[in-house]
Design an enzyme around this catalytic site. Structure first.
Site, PDB file in Angstrom:
ATOM      1  N   CYS A  74       0.763  -1.257   0.029  1.00  0.00           N
ATOM      2  CA  CYS A  74      -0.085   0.134  -0.127  1.00  0.00           C
ATOM      3  C   CYS A  74       0.877   1.325  -0.037  1.00  0.00           C
ATOM      4  CB  CYS A  74      -1.096   0.056   1.212  1.00  0.00           C
ATOM      5  SG  CYS A  74      -2.149   1.532   1.358  1.00  0.00           S
ATOM      6  N   CYS A  78       0.364   4.679   6.861  1.00  0.00           N
ATOM      7  CA  CYS A  78      -0.316   4.751   8.129  1.00  0.00           C
ATOM      8  C   CYS A  78       0.857   4.002   9.162  1.00  0.00           C
ATOM      9  CB  CYS A  78      -1.485   4.057   8.087  1.00  0.00           C
ATOM     10  SG  CYS A  78      -2.598   4.834   6.770  1.00  0.00           S
ATOM     11  N   CYS A  81       0.270   0.300  10.332  1.00  0.00           N
ATOM     12  CA  CYS A  81      -0.126  -0.646   9.369  1.00  0.00           C
ATOM     13  C   CYS A  81       0.969  -1.686   8.747  1.00  0.00           C
ATOM     14  CB  CYS A  81      -0.869  -0.054   8.235  1.00  0.00           C
ATOM     15  SG  CYS A  81      -1.755  -1.446   7.173  1.00  0.00           S
ATOM     16  N   CYS A 118     -16.599  -8.949   5.049  1.00  0.00           N
ATOM     17  CA  CYS A 118     -15.859  -7.814   4.792  1.00  0.00           C
ATOM     18  C   CYS A 118     -14.475  -8.037   4.070  1.00  0.00           C
ATOM     19  CB  CYS A 118     -15.539  -7.180   6.072  1.00  0.00           C
ATOM     20  SG  CYS A 118     -14.747  -5.505   6.024  1.00  0.00           S
ATOM     21  N   CYS A 149     -19.342  -6.172   2.984  1.00  0.00           N
ATOM     22  CA  CYS A 149     -18.975  -4.985   3.552  1.00  0.00           C
ATOM     23  C   CYS A 149     -17.519  -4.875   2.686  1.00  0.00           C
ATOM     24  CB  CYS A 149     -18.364  -5.043   5.104  1.00  0.00           C
ATOM     25  SG  CYS A 149     -17.413  -3.514   5.702  1.00  0.00           S
ATOM     26  N   CYS A 209     -19.134   2.111   7.940  1.00  0.00           N
ATOM     27  CA  CYS A 209     -18.740   1.459   9.058  1.00  0.00           C
ATOM     28  C   CYS A 209     -17.403   2.203   9.197  1.00  0.00           C
ATOM     29  CB  CYS A 209     -18.309   0.083   8.478  1.00  0.00           C
ATOM     30  SG  CYS A 209     -17.135  -0.817   9.742  1.00  0.00           S
ATOM     31  N   ARG A 286     -18.430  -2.231  17.343  1.00  0.00           N
ATOM     32  CA  ARG A 286     -17.633  -3.452  17.360  1.00  0.00           C
ATOM     33  C   ARG A 286     -16.283  -3.586  17.920  1.00  0.00           C
ATOM     34  NH1 ARG A 286     -16.831  -3.881  11.779  1.00  0.00           N
ATOM     35  NH2 ARG A 286     -19.325  -4.547  11.905  1.00  0.00           N
TER      36      ARG A 286
HETATM   37  N1  SAM Z   1      -6.587   0.546   2.845  1.00  0.00           N
HETATM   38  C1  SAM Z   1      -8.039   0.754   3.469  1.00  0.00           C
HETATM   39  C2  SAM Z   1      -7.912   1.970   4.431  1.00  0.00           C
HETATM   40  O1  SAM Z   1      -6.970   2.290   5.216  1.00  0.00           O
HETATM   41  O2  SAM Z   1      -9.068   2.508   4.660  1.00  0.00           O
HETATM   42  C3  SAM Z   1      -8.519  -0.476   3.877  1.00  0.00           C
HETATM   43  C4  SAM Z   1      -7.656  -1.365   4.676  1.00  0.00           C
HETATM   44  S1  SAM Z   1      -6.985  -0.916   6.390  1.00  0.00           S
HETATM   45  C5  SAM Z   1      -6.349  -1.945   6.812  1.00  0.00           C
HETATM   46  C6  SAM Z   1      -8.575  -0.870   7.471  1.00  0.00           C
HETATM   47  C7  SAM Z   1      -8.443  -0.291   8.814  1.00  0.00           C
HETATM   48  O3  SAM Z   1      -7.747  -1.310   9.650  1.00  0.00           O
HETATM   49  C8  SAM Z   1      -7.755   0.936   9.012  1.00  0.00           C
HETATM   50  O4  SAM Z   1      -8.072   2.025   8.945  1.00  0.00           O
HETATM   51  C9  SAM Z   1      -7.203   0.993  10.581  1.00  0.00           C
HETATM   52  O5  SAM Z   1      -8.352   1.474  11.402  1.00  0.00           O
HETATM   53  C10 SAM Z   1      -7.310  -0.791  10.853  1.00  0.00           C
HETATM   54  N2  SAM Z   1      -6.116  -1.257  11.202  1.00  0.00           N
HETATM   55  C11 SAM Z   1      -5.084  -1.454  10.299  1.00  0.00           C
HETATM   56  N3  SAM Z   1      -4.203  -1.882  10.870  1.00  0.00           N
HETATM   57  C12 SAM Z   1      -4.308  -2.024  12.262  1.00  0.00           C
HETATM   58  C13 SAM Z   1      -3.433  -2.514  13.597  1.00  0.00           C
HETATM   59  N4  SAM Z   1      -2.070  -2.811  13.384  1.00  0.00           N
HETATM   60  N5  SAM Z   1      -4.203  -2.329  14.733  1.00  0.00           N
HETATM   61  C14 SAM Z   1      -5.368  -1.875  14.634  1.00  0.00           C
HETATM   62  N6  SAM Z   1      -6.185  -1.702  13.663  1.00  0.00           N
HETATM   63  C15 SAM Z   1      -5.612  -1.776  12.481  1.00  0.00           C
HETATM   64  C1  DTB Z   2     -11.755  -2.346  11.200  1.00  0.00           C
HETATM   65  O1  DTB Z   2     -12.027  -1.291  11.777  1.00  0.00           O
HETATM   66  N1  DTB Z   2     -10.863  -3.172  11.581  1.00  0.00           N
HETATM   67  C2  DTB Z   2     -10.465  -4.242  10.725  1.00  0.00           C
HETATM   68  C3  DTB Z   2     -11.518  -3.735   9.482  1.00  0.00           C
HETATM   69  N2  DTB Z   2     -12.094  -2.778  10.072  1.00  0.00           N
HETATM   70  C4  DTB Z   2     -11.064  -3.744   8.048  1.00  0.00           C
HETATM   71  C5  DTB Z   2      -9.112  -4.446  10.275  1.00  0.00           C
HETATM   72  C6  DTB Z   2      -8.042  -4.715  11.537  1.00  0.00           C
HETATM   73  C7  DTB Z   2      -6.667  -4.822  11.099  1.00  0.00           C
HETATM   74  C8  DTB Z   2      -5.824  -5.215  12.135  1.00  0.00           C
HETATM   75  C9  DTB Z   2      -4.698  -5.464  11.422  1.00  0.00           C
HETATM   76  C10 DTB Z   2      -4.452  -6.429  10.587  1.00  0.00           C
HETATM   77  O2  DTB Z   2      -4.723  -7.606  10.616  1.00  0.00           O
HETATM   78  O3  DTB Z   2      -3.671  -6.195   9.538  1.00  0.00           O
HETATM   79 FE1  SF4 Z   3      -2.673   1.391   3.511  1.00  0.00          FE
HETATM   80 FE2  SF4 Z   3      -2.765   0.048   5.742  1.00  0.00          FE
HETATM   81 FE3  SF4 Z   3      -3.079   2.670   5.663  1.00  0.00          FE
HETATM   82 FE4  SF4 Z   3      -5.115   1.031   4.795  1.00  0.00          FE
HETATM   83  S1  SF4 Z   3      -4.445   1.327   6.877  1.00  0.00           S
HETATM   84  S2  SF4 Z   3      -4.304   2.894   3.630  1.00  0.00           S
HETATM   85  S3  SF4 Z   3      -3.860  -0.690   3.900  1.00  0.00           S
HETATM   86  S4  SF4 Z   3      -1.273   1.719   5.011  1.00  0.00           S
END
Ligand code: SAM
Ligand code: DTB
Ligand code: SF4
Length: 343
Positions: A74, A78, A81, A118, A149, A209, A286
């Site tokens: 990606c 963030c 992530c 989802c 979703c 959501c 959730r």
């Molecule tokens: N790339 C898209 C976005 O950022 O909207 C969708 C996928 S992203 C992984 C979805 C959500 O997962 C993020 O907005 C964040 O709130 C949550 N998330 C990602 N990594 C996480 C982590 N290490 N711990 C908790 N929540 C996480």
């Molecule tokens: C949300 O709020 N939490 C989910 C879903 N929406 C997409 C993602 C959590 C991701 C946790 C880190 C991972 O597994 O990469």
């Molecule tokens: Fe990309 Fe992760 Fe950020 Fe979603 S949360 S935009 S997958 S870096």
């Protein structure tokens, strides 16, 4: 002493919820949200649980299963992530999954009791060529009788329309934290970008959501402001995921938090759930990422505080989630059950 039978339980339910407000408000002030956070813990939980019973059956939990349909690579940065190209987390990037594999995974999730599926992609925004294939996945999952979703990053109005027409019920797009703290977490997009996509999704007629992450090193004021922003949107998000940060080795946030030995105070986490429940009484709250780190007792407290949805299945997107057997046994021990039909 009277035995606690079913009738007694129902009477108690009415009594406890009698004084709880039923109205859904979008005009909360920061001062009101702050006051809720500052209530004595049990007073806050009593209020949250009373509101919860007014709007939902407290024994029911909605269950969603997640699938990463496109992992890693990606371009966004963030700080939490595992999937950002800016961090070295050792995660291999993959291409968009085949449609049949997604439908097969959704069917298995449905057969285990999930009512919502989802699909998550590590995109800043989907490209036109990807939208067609994702629309096919959505059609297939919709035909299984599940709620659908997706979380794919920013969307244009045309893309949102295409996804809705394919049968997309919910779009997940989190605000993560307060507008003020957001630039410390992500620099490649703005809070306004996030709010724009949320509006695009609503305008296309889909359910929203939207929630955040606790444990990013934010102050209590950031939690106040995040929940205030969510609860003063023109329409509350239908689902509000509250994630506890999963610290992923190789991400800047995990490194910073480990250096400063910061971890989330679990009672403060429960407060976030309780305040979300009071502010957005008709939304699904959730209990999202982070449950593998939580005791059964902490999760029970979160359900009491108003959480009524979980991710179900051994994996979130790239990190583990509690095993389904363990979740089933937890719900059984609490006298709770997965919601049969999504509302
Ligand atoms: N790339 C898209 C976005 O950022 O909207 C969708 C996928 S992203 C992984 C979805 C959500 O997962 C993020 O907005 C964040 O709130 C949550 N998330 C990602 N990594 C996480 C982590 N290490 N711990 C908790 N929540 C996480
Ligand atoms: C949300 O709020 N939490 C989910 C879903 N929406 C997409 C993602 C959590 C991701 C946790 C880190 C991972 O597994 O990469
Ligand atoms: Fe990309 Fe992760 Fe950020 Fe979603 S949360 S935009 S997958 S870096």
């Amino acid at each position: 002493m009277q035995p606690v039978g079913r009738r007694h339980y129902r009477d108690l339910r009415l009594e406890m919820s009698d004084s709880a407000p039923t109205t859904v408000r979008n005009d909360w002030s920061i001062a009101e949200v702050t006051e809720l956070f500052q209530l004595p813990f049990h007073e806050l939980l009593f209020r949250a649980h009373s509101v919860h019973r007014r709007h939902f059956d407290p024994a029911e939990v909605q269950v969603s299963t997640l699938m990463s349909i496109k992992t890693g690579g990606c371009p966004e940065d963030c700080g939490y992530c595992s999937q950002s190209v800016h961090h070295s987390t050792g995660l291999a990037a993959s291409a968009l999954a085949p449609v049949e594999e997604v439908i097969r995974t959704a069917r298995a999730a449905r057969d285990r009791g999930a009512t919502r599926f989802c699909m998550g992609a590590a995109y800043r925004n989907p490209k036109p060529s990807q939208i067609g294939k994702i629309a096919e996945m959505i059609r297939g999952v919709h035909e299984l009788g599940m709620e659908t979703c997706a979380t794919l990053g920013m969307l244009s109005a045309d893309q949102a329309e295409t996804l809705r027409e394919a049968g997309l019920d919910y779009y997940n797009h989190n605000l993560d934290t307060s507008a003020a703290y957001y630039p410390q977490i992500t620099s490649t997009r703005s809070y306004a970008d996030r709010l724009d996509t949320l509006k695009t999704v609503r305008d296309a007629g889909m359910k929203v959501c939207c929630g955040g992450i606790i444990g990013l090193g934010e102050a209590e004021q950031d939690r106040v402001e995040l929940l205030h922003t969510l609860a003063t949107l023109a329409q509350h998000p239908d689902s509000v995921p509250i994630n506890q940060l999963v610290q992923v080795e190789g991400t800047p946030l995990a490194a910073a938090l480990q250096t400063s030995s910061q971890s989330v105070d679990s009672l403060a986490f429960v407060r976030v759930i309780a305040v979300a429940r009071i502010l957005m009484p008709a939304s699904r709250v959730r209990l999202s990422a982070g449950r593998t780190e939580m005791s059964d007792e902490l999760q029970a407290l979160c359900f009491f505080a108003g959480a009524n949805s979980i991710f179900y299945g051994d994996c979130l997107l790239t990190t583990p989630n509690p095993a389904t057997d363990r979740d089933r046994s937890l719900l059984d021990r609490l006298g709770m059950r997965p919601e049969a039909h999504a509302s």
